[in-house]
Motif scaffolding. Structure first.
Motif, PDB file in Angstrom:
ATOM      1  N   GLY B  41      19.182 -15.028 -12.220  1.00  0.00           N
ATOM      2  CA  GLY B  41      18.833 -13.904 -11.365  1.00  0.00           C
ATOM      3  C   GLY B  41      17.356 -13.564 -11.324  1.00  0.00           C
ATOM      4  N   PRO B  44      14.226  -7.706 -11.125  1.00  0.00           N
ATOM      5  CA  PRO B  44      13.169  -7.277 -12.056  1.00  0.00           C
ATOM      6  C   PRO B  44      13.420  -7.739 -13.486  1.00  0.00           C
ATOM      7  CG  PRO B  44      13.881  -5.447 -10.665  1.00  0.00           C
ATOM      8  CD  PRO B  44      14.786  -6.584 -10.353  1.00  0.00           C
ATOM      9  N   ALA B  45      14.658  -7.689 -13.943  1.00  0.00           N
ATOM     10  CA  ALA B  45      14.940  -8.089 -15.328  1.00  0.00           C
ATOM     11  C   ALA B  45      14.640  -9.571 -15.516  1.00  0.00           C
ATOM     12  CB  ALA B  45      16.388  -7.781 -15.691  1.00  0.00           C
ATOM     13  N   GLU B  65      18.336 -18.392  -8.967  1.00  0.00           N
ATOM     14  CA  GLU B  65      18.620 -17.223  -8.122  1.00  0.00           C
ATOM     15  C   GLU B  65      19.577 -17.666  -7.012  1.00  0.00           C
ATOM     16  OE1 GLU B  65      17.982 -13.798  -7.727  1.00  0.00           O
ATOM     17  OE2 GLU B  65      19.188 -14.136  -5.917  1.00  0.00           O
ATOM     18  N   ARG B  66      20.628 -16.901  -6.873  1.00  0.00           N
ATOM     19  CA  ARG B  66      21.648 -17.207  -5.875  1.00  0.00           C
ATOM     20  C   ARG B  66      21.092 -17.192  -4.458  1.00  0.00           C
ATOM     21  NH1 ARG B  66      26.054 -12.684  -5.833  1.00  0.00           N
ATOM     22  NH2 ARG B  66      24.120 -11.725  -5.161  1.00  0.00           N
ATOM     23  N   GLN B  75      15.800  -1.874  -2.105  1.00  0.00           N
ATOM     24  CA  GLN B  75      16.199  -1.557  -3.484  1.00  0.00           C
ATOM     25  C   GLN B  75      15.212  -0.583  -4.142  1.00  0.00           C
ATOM     26  OE1 GLN B  75      18.697  -5.680  -3.975  1.00  0.00           O
ATOM     27  NE2 GLN B  75      17.951  -4.704  -5.794  1.00  0.00           N
ATOM     28  N   GLN B 142      10.188  -2.842  -4.539  1.00  0.00           N
ATOM     29  CA  GLN B 142      10.616  -3.762  -5.590  1.00  0.00           C
ATOM     30  C   GLN B 142      10.182  -5.194  -5.289  1.00  0.00           C
ATOM     31  OE1 GLN B 142      14.735  -3.219  -6.731  1.00  0.00           O
ATOM     32  NE2 GLN B 142      14.935  -5.304  -7.468  1.00  0.00           N
ATOM     33  N   VAL B 168      24.725 -18.992 -10.973  1.00  0.00           N
ATOM     34  CA  VAL B 168      25.467 -19.274 -12.210  1.00  0.00           C
ATOM     35  C   VAL B 168      26.932 -18.961 -11.935  1.00  0.00           C
ATOM     36  CG1 VAL B 168      25.901 -18.512 -14.565  1.00  0.00           C
ATOM     37  CG2 VAL B 168      23.551 -18.848 -13.782  1.00  0.00           C
ATOM     38  N   ASP B 208      21.725 -11.066 -13.705  1.00  0.00           N
ATOM     39  CA  ASP B 208      22.323 -11.337 -12.409  1.00  0.00           C
ATOM     40  C   ASP B 208      22.991 -10.125 -11.793  1.00  0.00           C
ATOM     41  OD1 ASP B 208      24.027 -11.665 -14.561  1.00  0.00           O
ATOM     42  OD2 ASP B 208      25.159 -13.321 -13.693  1.00  0.00           O
ATOM     43  N   ARG B 271      10.383   7.029   1.652  1.00  0.00           N
ATOM     44  CA  ARG B 271      11.805   6.842   1.391  1.00  0.00           C
ATOM     45  C   ARG B 271      12.485   8.194   1.379  1.00  0.00           C
ATOM     46  NH1 ARG B 271      14.418   2.993  -3.139  1.00  0.00           N
ATOM     47  NH2 ARG B 271      13.922   1.574  -1.429  1.00  0.00           N
ATOM     48  N   TYR B 273      16.259   9.815   0.165  1.00  0.00           N
ATOM     49  CA  TYR B 273      17.632   9.764  -0.325  1.00  0.00           C
ATOM     50  C   TYR B 273      18.327  10.972   0.278  1.00  0.00           C
ATOM     51  CZ  TYR B 273      16.450   6.290  -3.880  1.00  0.00           C
ATOM     52  OH  TYR B 273      16.065   5.153  -4.537  1.00  0.00           O
ATOM     53  N   ASP B 349      20.924  -4.431 -14.596  1.00  0.00           N
ATOM     54  CA  ASP B 349      22.155  -3.992 -13.949  1.00  0.00           C
ATOM     55  C   ASP B 349      23.377  -4.803 -14.397  1.00  0.00           C
ATOM     56  OD1 ASP B 349      20.697  -2.133 -12.582  1.00  0.00           O
ATOM     57  OD2 ASP B 349      21.298  -2.790 -10.568  1.00  0.00           O
ATOM     58  N   PRO B 356      20.592   5.650  -8.451  1.00  0.00           N
ATOM     59  CA  PRO B 356      19.205   5.216  -8.232  1.00  0.00           C
ATOM     60  C   PRO B 356      18.205   6.367  -8.187  1.00  0.00           C
ATOM     61  CG  PRO B 356      20.543   4.879  -6.251  1.00  0.00           C
ATOM     62  CD  PRO B 356      21.456   5.414  -7.298  1.00  0.00           C
TER      63      PRO B 356
HETATM   64  C1  LIG Z   1      21.472  -2.646  -2.418  1.00  0.00           C
HETATM   65  C2  LIG Z   1      20.793  -2.034  -3.586  1.00  0.00           C
HETATM   66  C3  LIG Z   1      20.091  -0.864  -3.418  1.00  0.00           C
HETATM   67  C4  LIG Z   1      19.453  -0.275  -4.464  1.00  0.00           C
HETATM   68  N1  LIG Z   1      18.753   0.842  -4.249  1.00  0.00           N
HETATM   69  C5  LIG Z   1      18.074   1.387  -5.268  1.00  0.00           C
HETATM   70  C6  LIG Z   1      17.294   2.494  -5.075  1.00  0.00           C
HETATM   71  O1  LIG Z   1      17.279   3.024  -3.968  1.00  0.00           O
HETATM   72  N2  LIG Z   1      16.596   3.020  -6.102  1.00  0.00           N
HETATM   73  C7  LIG Z   1      16.643   2.433  -7.330  1.00  0.00           C
HETATM   74  O2  LIG Z   1      16.000   2.904  -8.268  1.00  0.00           O
HETATM   75  N3  LIG Z   1      17.390   1.369  -7.554  1.00  0.00           N
HETATM   76  C8  LIG Z   1      18.104   0.842  -6.546  1.00  0.00           C
HETATM   77  N4  LIG Z   1      18.850  -0.239  -6.785  1.00  0.00           N
HETATM   78  C9  LIG Z   1      18.975  -0.690  -8.144  1.00  0.00           C
HETATM   79  C10 LIG Z   1      17.816  -1.528  -8.574  1.00  0.00           C
HETATM   80  O3  LIG Z   1      17.435  -2.409  -7.576  1.00  0.00           O
HETATM   81  C11 LIG Z   1      18.311  -2.243  -9.804  1.00  0.00           C
HETATM   82  O4  LIG Z   1      18.549  -1.309 -10.820  1.00  0.00           O
HETATM   83  C12 LIG Z   1      17.354  -3.260 -10.310  1.00  0.00           C
HETATM   84  O5  LIG Z   1      17.016  -4.172  -9.308  1.00  0.00           O
HETATM   85  C13 LIG Z   1      18.018  -3.977 -11.460  1.00  0.00           C
HETATM   86  O6  LIG Z   1      17.351  -5.143 -11.727  1.00  0.00           O
HETATM   87  P1  LIG Z   1      18.157  -6.393 -12.254  1.00  0.00           P
HETATM   88  O7  LIG Z   1      17.138  -7.451 -12.390  1.00  0.00           O
HETATM   89  O8  LIG Z   1      18.930  -6.012 -13.429  1.00  0.00           O
HETATM   90  O9  LIG Z   1      19.228  -6.764 -11.157  1.00  0.00           O
HETATM   91  P2  LIG Z   1      19.059  -7.093  -9.621  1.00  0.00           P
HETATM   92  O10 LIG Z   1      17.829  -6.533  -9.080  1.00  0.00           O
HETATM   93  O11 LIG Z   1      20.326  -6.733  -9.004  1.00  0.00           O
HETATM   94  O12 LIG Z   1      18.867  -8.654  -9.600  1.00  0.00           O
HETATM   95  C14 LIG Z   1      19.915  -9.554  -9.805  1.00  0.00           C
HETATM   96  C15 LIG Z   1      19.555 -10.852  -9.144  1.00  0.00           C
HETATM   97  O13 LIG Z   1      20.469 -11.831  -9.537  1.00  0.00           O
HETATM   98  C16 LIG Z   1      20.945 -12.560  -8.413  1.00  0.00           C
HETATM   99  N5  LIG Z   1      22.264 -13.036  -8.770  1.00  0.00           N
HETATM  100  C17 LIG Z   1      23.415 -12.363  -8.763  1.00  0.00           C
HETATM  101  N6  LIG Z   1      24.396 -13.147  -9.218  1.00  0.00           N
HETATM  102  C18 LIG Z   1      23.854 -14.324  -9.527  1.00  0.00           C
HETATM  103  C19 LIG Z   1      24.387 -15.509 -10.049  1.00  0.00           C
HETATM  104  N7  LIG Z   1      25.639 -15.636 -10.378  1.00  0.00           N
HETATM  105  N8  LIG Z   1      23.549 -16.553 -10.249  1.00  0.00           N
HETATM  106  C20 LIG Z   1      22.241 -16.452  -9.925  1.00  0.00           C
HETATM  107  N9  LIG Z   1      21.689 -15.326  -9.441  1.00  0.00           N
HETATM  108  C21 LIG Z   1      22.507 -14.278  -9.245  1.00  0.00           C
HETATM  109  C22 LIG Z   1      20.902 -11.565  -7.321  1.00  0.00           C
HETATM  110  O14 LIG Z   1      20.841 -12.207  -6.063  1.00  0.00           O
HETATM  111  C23 LIG Z   1      19.654 -10.765  -7.648  1.00  0.00           C
HETATM  112  O15 LIG Z   1      18.500 -11.339  -7.087  1.00  0.00           O
HETATM  113  C24 LIG Z   1      19.517  -0.843  -5.738  1.00  0.00           C
HETATM  114  C25 LIG Z   1      20.215  -2.029  -5.929  1.00  0.00           C
HETATM  115  C26 LIG Z   1      20.851  -2.636  -4.870  1.00  0.00           C
HETATM  116  C27 LIG Z   1      21.595  -3.903  -5.091  1.00  0.00           C
END
Ligand SMILES: Cc1cc2nc3c(=O)[nH]c(=O)nc-3n(C[C@H](O)[C@H](O)[C@H](O)COP(=O)(O)OP(=O)(O)OC[C@H]3O[C@@H](n4cnc5c(N)ncnc54)[C@H](O)[C@@H]3O)c2cc1C
Ligand SMILES: Cc1cc2nc3c(=O)[nH]c(=O)nc-3n(C[C@H](O)[C@H](O)[C@H](O)COP(=O)(O)OP(=O)(O)OC[C@H]3O[C@@H](n4cnc5c(N)ncnc54)[C@H](O)[C@@H]3O)c2cc1C
Lengths: 639, 639
Positions: B41, B44-45, B65-66, B75, B142, B168, B208, B271, B273, B349, B356
């Protein structure tokens, strides 16, 4: 930093929207036959000009460079505070601040009276006087500055790239036409060695260094004098027990000559200027076959009891001190000034050279072309009469003259035997005293343009005692009204060819309809004799030529948006979005009050008119409508 | 910023020297069969982790990344001060500062008692409390944060790139081997849709997102609760007569629900909300078919008497409030902790989600993987025992729990009817009071790790009352001794996996051989039981694992270099060049005294030990040699 005005675009905000018609820079694409501006030379002067002009999609710019590719190291490294202010306007001030060495202190070392063969620290000076500029004095290699300008060019609407491997061989000006009157012969220096190509240009700017062909083509000769003193300069990675190695040092030994230490970017590298041999009157330095080995040996002699253990010589050069300049910086002889406008200019080392140790060469070269850039843009955009181009030579030649004079004096002091340069009765060595006296000058802050069509009289100077007409606009802290952002007022100025009018509100101005600021904004926006109305094209944003900003004495929470005149929240861009960054308030966070810091008349307020190159063009009372109209009418063209 | 240690290199100093063995990323190059760390994935993480690990050429990292390519918009957008401090360590803090919106003030709007259908401003709060962090709270999309991490990866020794279009699908862990025990099945989501590829990894980190396959594969399930409340979020370019549109606003209307306004980067975008419908207990928000049209209409109702004229909807989304987390963030069940070390982790996440609006999601996700990154690096570099990897789940799960709890409370307040959320007797609305109480938390500054092998006891906390053991190191201004550079002490910390020991000198310490600092430095460099001696490899620089720095109470001009112990001017790199950036002095330019600001014991001085992720691991007396040895012996491996 403002962006997304015409809609969201993902990615780097510095990457400007590409202009629809752009030159293709592929390997086999032909060189253009006609261009608006041809720039000779990718040194600091040429690149600064190219970066400036590349912001205007309507101007076709070509920049040629004799060498096969960008510079990698060496030459100048001093970026004074004034140049840093300009870099800020180009958008890479923060980058240079992060990467460079900051000259915070300069230390002075002279022979120890107890043991004259040994040096000892005799004094230290804060290098940038408090509040002389909000930017630091930095040291970083010239090649990196080139890259940062190249990056601006690459991200500009035209995605401008230099044409490497082409040298300007000669040029002629056809005084009988206004259509691309300059014919330039380019000669290939690369794979097609000797091949030529002819380009016709509306303007040519020779930024081609001390041996400038452009200068020669317009009949310019460098006059000057030499000090018959060889100096060496080297950028090295080295260890030493000299304690001040990370501070700028001016070192005078008793019998081994003088030396300058300049710490550099990255924490390890530093530069040394080392005095080598006195030359005979008719001798050239090249004849001595001096190398970096000589310099290292001389440095070790000068810095006794300390020593130098050199690990890598990154770059070195040997030169003799000299100063020179040409009589004029354009192609128009004195007697033809009234009848012809210039078509060819020289800038930087092409028209004036000086001793490198004052660290001015690169700075002055860029300031030359920054002075010229907006004037050319005004002419191409049909905003101003081409006769404003005469002001380039007038303004910059006077400054170059001042530079050569000061530099001259400084070089003699630097090369003087220690007896003379050391304490002469006072408690501070002569060299340190002179250094302090020079600070405004070496900072690039002493530049003072004389009254002209582009610089108003100082009739109302008393309204803004710290914003001197003809000198650079001196930034100070403010807080942006709309978002309580603490910032430098000067940083609203971008290198975008726009004029700025800062209206400083008088006491108690609360932006009511009857207030001076409201009336001024309203007049500027609506009155037929207002320069905004007269000179702004209907298809462009209202602030596209003259950018009006207001600064209030209150703090941000004491003003209300509802009452703002529309010029202070103008609708812009393809959506007509409101611009919320026109109004500022006094700082409330302890950074200082701009009215106090800049001697602004608190009672009456004032207007400060600032040129696109950040120089104060005028100080006026808030109701100085007629004078404001007259000033702009002196050179702008009604739409 | 230090560079050129191993010789001059032209160009961008952020571009690290390329590692000799690198993966080829050409279009037809095969995917690797074995990697050290597989990250699932590019959120950000995942990117924060990849950027961190890419700094270590000895670790083979693959990030899949998917999706077919990088994210472009939407986001999260909130970057709290703690995350900004981390960005500074990654080298792009200045960039974000320049490009982003800074949240300086938050305004509160509630129904006007005189005209309850209209809102009016009831209060304003400075958003980042003075001296809570040297960095601002910023808002930026983001996608741009992703790019900045991708840039760090691209410029790392490995020139790391993501593998887009691979998901994955599943993974298994073979508990019987230590050689690439995790087998991962990747599935193509692009041109070879459905094709699979198997990779064996030493470690897998599931970044992910909320529907994490990695989490599922290790048997993790999200537990949580939902508030049954639909909210909409949209990024728009719009005009409005609402006066605070460039400030963060929390708006509660009388009968139309609540709303949050977040101004964004570039000066025009913002933005919103917007509270939409209450949902039935078993209803999903998707069923309502809510669109940006609904949001705009709701916003216009909430913000009366003001209105919104939307020109471009850049991005929008509708969601329901909910919080959830998993029981553990790795693959080792409680009962096996003593016998097995984790091989698979989840971060962001994938293991905890929240509403959010508190702006925490992106921040906490990056802080998760920043916590994990250096631990993985320590294990790969054989600096620490793999059992330190248990601490990831322990530390981050406790923080996630705290986040969910606070978030929960805040979401209820935000969605409460105005009667409840407005003034409840006091002079400040409840929502404003709660907001102020939350500031340390929303800034990311409340994170407090419990004592463990990696966090010492707080026995000596009284020596540094403002550097709390288990909380992040709190930067303050200092002046670098060697070059009189005014700076933030915290900014010496880079995201390079190194520990830092800051030794604050006691009163009168003049670095004489008998002084505490001298003795400590000498012991650290030479004593066999010193952690520097025990854990630093002979072929690496002396500060490669533990970076020792000293801070004196004097100003820079009152210290002398001659007397420095060699650990404070260590010889480094291939030339053995002296590093001149280890010694600091109290600020003399009015920025404040670090000893006063951070409650450091002026009499006795102290040592503050800081982890690679910027958390204070220990506070010790300057002669606490034994305790220091014991602390590091708890998890580091002798060379
Ligand atoms: C639609 C949406 C709107 C959001 N709006 C807000 C907001 O308004 N304000 C706010 O603070 N936060 C918001 N968030 C939350 C914020 O974006 C997340 O908390 C933050 O991005 C978490 O980071 P992460 O890296 O843990 O996960 P994510 O940012 O979700 O990244 C996960 C990544 O993994 C990829 N992935 C998923 N499954 C697989 C797999 N099996 N194999 C390979 N890659 C995979 C995904 O495509 C994605 O790129 C939103 C999230 C989403 C999805
Ligand atoms: C060897 C050397 C050492 C220096 N050392 C120092 C120093 O230590 N400290 C200091 O402050 N300053 C130093 N300088 C001076 C400083 O570099 C200059 O003042 C500064 O670069 C001037 O900028 P410029 O753009 O006017 O000219 P330059 O930087 O000289 O650039 C001119 C460019 O034009 C190109 N060119 C020349 N002729 C043609 C042509 N006919 N057609 C096309 N292109 C052409 C050149 O290749 C060059 O790239 C040094 C200069 C040189 C040459």
């Amino acid at each position: 930093m403002q962006y997304y005005l015409d809609g969201f675009r993902a990615g780097d905000p510095d990457l400007k929207e590409a202009a629809p018609c752009r030159r293709a820079y592929s390997d086999f694409a032909p060189l253009p036959e006609k261009v608006d501006v041809l720039i000779a030379g990718c040194g600091p002067a040429g690149l600064c000009l190219a970066a400036q002009l590349s912001q205007f999609p309507e101007i076709d710019v070509m920049i040629v460079e004799r060498k096969p590719g960008p510079m990698e190291k060496g030459q100048a490294d001093g970026v004074n505070t004034r140049t840093m202010e300009m870099f800020q306007a180009f958008g890479f001030g923060e980058k240079v601040k992060r990467e460079s060495y900051w000259v915070n202190q300069t230390a002075f070392w002279t022979p120890d009276p107890e043991r004259p063969a040994h040096i000892r620290r005799i004094g230290r000076v804060q290098d940038v006087a408090d509040d002389s500029s909000e930017m630091p004095h930095t040291l970083i290699n010239q090649a990196r500055i080139h890259e940062l300008f190249l990056d601006v060019m690459r991200k500009s609407p035209k995605r401008l790239e230099p044409d490497y491997g082409w040298s300007v061989k000669d040029l002629t000006v056809d005084a009988t036409t206004q259509d691309h009157p300059v014919t330039v012969t380019l000669e290939n220096t690369g794979v097609n060695l000797g091949a030529t190509h002819t380009v016709r240009a509306n303007y040519v700017v020779g930024c081609d260094g001390a041996r400038s062909n452009v200068r020669k083509a317009i009949g310019g000769t460098l006059h000057g004098d030499a000090a018959h003193q060889a100096w060496g300069v080297m950028d090295i990675l080295a260890n030493t027990d000299f304690p001040d190695i990370r501070q700028k040092c001016i070192v005078a030994s008793e019998a081994e000559g003088n030396m300058l230490i300049l710490p550099r970017e990255g924490g390890y590298l530093f530069r040394m200027y080392v005095e080598l041999d006195k030359l005979n009157p008719d001798e050239r330095v090249a004849a001595r076959n001096l190398t970096s080995e000589h310099m290292i040996a001389a440095a070790n002699r000068i810095m006794k009891p300390y020593s130098l253990d050199v690990k890598e010589v990154v770059w070195w050069s040997v030169y003799e001190i000299g100063h020179s300049m040409t009589d004029r910086f354009d192609d128009i002889p004195e007697e033809q000034k009234e009848t012809r406008n210039p078509r060819v200019f020289t800038a930087g080392d092409a028209c004036h050279t000086h001793s490198p140790k004052a660290g001015q060469g690169m700075n002055v070269s860029m300031q030359d072309s920054f002075n010229l850039g907006w004037k050319l843009a005004h002419v191409f955009r049909k905003q101003a009469d081409p006769n404003i181009l005469h002001s380039y030579s007038a303004e910059r030649r006077a400054e170059a003259k001042r530079l050569v004079d000061t530099d001259h004096k400084w070089a003699r002091i630097m090369s003087a035997p220690p007896g003379e340069s050391d304490l002469d009765g006072a408690d501070m060595p002569r060299i340190q005293k002179q250094f302090i006296e020079n600070l405004e000058f070496t900072g690039g802050l002493a530049v003072h343009y004389a009254p002209s069509a582009l610089v108003g009289p100082d009739t109302h100077q008393a309204l803004a005692r710290g914003q001197i007409v003809g000198k650079r606009f001196h930034s100070a802290p403010v807080v942006r009204f709309s978002d309580a952002m603490q910032m430098q007022l000067g940083h609203v100025a971008e290198a975008d060819g726009r004029w700025r009018i800062y209206a400083f509100a008088g006491a108690g101005d609360n932006i009511a309809k009857s207030s001076e600021i409201y009336k001024l904004a309203d007049w500027l926006e609506k009155n037929p004799s207002s320069p905004v109305v007269r000179y702004t094209r209907a298809d462009e944003d209202i602030d596209s030529l003259i950018d009006f900003r207001a600064i209030f004495q209150q703090t941000f929470d004491a003003l209300a948006y509802d009452e703002m005149p529309s010029l202070l929240r103008p609708a812009k861009g393809r959506y007509g979005l409101h611009d919320h960054e026109k109004v500022f308030c006094a700082d409330h966070k302890g950074a200082g009050d701009i009215f106090d810091m800049r001697g602004l008349d608190r009672e009456r307020g004032c207007m400060v008119v600032v040129r696109p190159d950040q120089y104060v063009a005028h100080v006026l009372p808030l109701n100085g409508y007629a004078e404001l109209s007259t000033f702009f009418a002196g050179f702008l063209r009604p739409v």
